[in-house]
Write an enzyme that holds these catalytic residues in place. Sequence first.
Site, PDB file in Angstrom:
ATOM      1  N   CYS A 212       0.833  -1.200   0.000  1.00 17.95           N
ATOM      2  CA  CYS A 212       0.000   0.000   0.000  1.00 17.95           C
ATOM      3  C   CYS A 212       0.872   1.256   0.000  1.00 17.95           C
ATOM      4  O   CYS A 212       1.781   1.377   0.823  1.00 17.95           O
ATOM      5  CB  CYS A 212      -0.897  -0.024   1.234  1.00 17.95           C
ATOM      6  SG  CYS A 212      -1.899   1.454   1.400  1.00 17.95           S
ATOM      7  N   CYS A 215      -0.094   3.201   3.616  1.00 18.35           N
ATOM      8  CA  CYS A 215       0.314   2.720   4.941  1.00 18.35           C
ATOM      9  C   CYS A 215       1.371   1.614   4.896  1.00 18.35           C
ATOM     10  O   CYS A 215       1.871   1.203   5.937  1.00 18.35           O
ATOM     11  CB  CYS A 215      -0.912   2.257   5.729  1.00 18.35           C
ATOM     12  SG  CYS A 215      -1.569   0.691   5.144  1.00 18.35           S
ATOM     13  N   CYS A 234      -6.434  -2.588   0.550  1.00 20.45           N
ATOM     14  CA  CYS A 234      -5.481  -2.621   1.653  1.00 20.45           C
ATOM     15  C   CYS A 234      -6.218  -2.941   2.950  1.00 20.45           C
ATOM     16  O   CYS A 234      -7.150  -2.224   3.323  1.00 20.45           O
ATOM     17  CB  CYS A 234      -4.770  -1.278   1.773  1.00 20.45           C
ATOM     18  SG  CYS A 234      -3.765  -1.157   3.263  1.00 20.45           S
ATOM     19  N   CYS A 237      -5.640   0.314   5.688  1.00 23.23           N
ATOM     20  CA  CYS A 237      -6.261   1.635   5.634  1.00 23.23           C
ATOM     21  C   CYS A 237      -7.449   1.701   4.678  1.00 23.23           C
ATOM     22  O   CYS A 237      -8.071   2.753   4.529  1.00 23.23           O
ATOM     23  CB  CYS A 237      -5.224   2.687   5.242  1.00 23.23           C
ATOM     24  SG  CYS A 237      -4.668   2.539   3.542  1.00 23.23           S
ATOM     25  N   ASP A 360      26.483 -14.921 -44.310  1.00 21.79           N
ATOM     26  CA  ASP A 360      27.305 -14.332 -43.249  1.00 21.79           C
ATOM     27  C   ASP A 360      26.421 -14.031 -42.029  1.00 21.79           C
ATOM     28  O   ASP A 360      25.507 -13.218 -42.094  1.00 21.79           O
ATOM     29  CB  ASP A 360      27.932 -13.039 -43.795  1.00 21.79           C
ATOM     30  CG  ASP A 360      28.764 -12.328 -42.731  1.00 21.79           C
ATOM     31  OD1 ASP A 360      28.943 -12.887 -41.626  1.00 21.79           O
ATOM     32  OD2 ASP A 360      29.231 -11.217 -43.023  1.00 21.79           O
TER      33      ASP A 360
HETATM   34 ZN   LIG Z   1      -3.025   0.968   3.313  1.00 24.10          ZN
END
Ligand SMILES: [Zn+2]
Length: 460
Positions: A212, A215, A234, A237, A360
């Site tokens: 996150c 945080c 997340c 938070c 070549d």
């Molecule tokens: Zn977070």
Amino acid sequence: MNKLRFILAIAIGKILILFSRWIGNQGSNFPGKMARRVYPGILRELAARITGRIIIVTGTNGKTTTSNMLAQIINQTGASLVHNQAGANMIPGITTAFIAATGITGQKQFDYALLETDEANVPLLLKEVKAGLILITNFFRDQLDRYGELDYTVQVIREAVKGRGIDLILNADDPLSAHFQGLTAVHCWYYGFAPGSYDSYESRESREGRYCVICGQELQYQRYHYAQLGKYSCPGCGNHNPSPDFTGHGLVMHPAIELMVDDMLLSSPYQGFYNAYNIVAAVSAARLLGIEPRYIQKAIADFKPRAGRMESFTVNGRPNILILVKNPTGLNQSLAAVMENPAVKHLFFALNDQVADGRDISWIWDADIEAIETDRKIKQIVCSGIRSGDIALRMKYAGYPADQLIIKSNLKEGIEYVTSLEGDVSYILSTYTALFECRKILLSLQKRSGAPAGKVPVRG
Ligand SMILES: [Zn+2]
């Protein structure tokens, strides 16, 4: 402004551009660099003659394809454009692009400038040009070691745009692109994908970039679209994907890309989910510029893959992309396309030395194969064809780990082997006389593995 020095700088730049073309040099940093010595404010003044918007395209992967697509869309409308070429994306190269486009007095006006640049170059560029729109494709950790930590790069861009009257276009599915608006007070537009049939619920990728940005807790993914791109939240938070302003949905990837961006249907001869992202990014920018759907649809449909044929065959549920290589420039472009794809991948390289290939084979030493050393997602390289040993030697000299190199001179054995490996995609590179045989083998493997056969168009 010293008018005389300004015109002198343009004249010197233009002469050097002609000279470097004449000696066959595509790298176009030098003319811009010399012109800046004569008149340091040259880029600033030429950029001030853009009557519409200056657009910057940056990000780790896909910026070249995305900016080329957007250039094609703008060209389709008949608007005039200054656009720097891939490989000349630092300040001197961008200066060269402006000098090449303008007239000898430097007074020519253009509707747009479309500037592709590395992330770390954005702050410098913003000091000289008044950008109206910045598109960031994504932040992938892979190739960023040049500039240090990815988080630092993200930070540098945030600082550079802070408080400016810019529109930012960001990838809603990339957790590192989240929260830009809160930290910069710049208006952010987001593009992303709706849930689709190609999503997965776990990732094969390394876990970098999955924390996150607010945080620092490890993110939880509901689904992955591609690599680190997906739907996340997340647990610490509550941070989650911003809701996209431009949404890709209804994606079909075979035989070629077809998708909707909001209510606009698009089809493209390109392959791969990462290119679907590039399309959505380019379309989002075009919509923000107010370009009509008919121009966008036509440009995307006509946009040709740059690295040869790029025909895709599905074997064991995974794409195998066939590319003809015949000279150092083409091989460099093909490898760039390979490296632009952040997936877990394998290479197969069939090198023949028949008359039609060129007897070549020293050209393999002129190609910039050393570039692959930085791409840790290339898990194995299978060397094949009459001169399999030579290509293996070349790869080894390029710094590719010898224990990940396999020689299978027989084409069929080699292709069967590479298509059986664990991974997301294989790239089948072949010189001319092995190409037809490689294609035949891929078609039969595709048929055997039950994928849709016979509908794969040949492009060139
Ligand atoms: Zn977070």
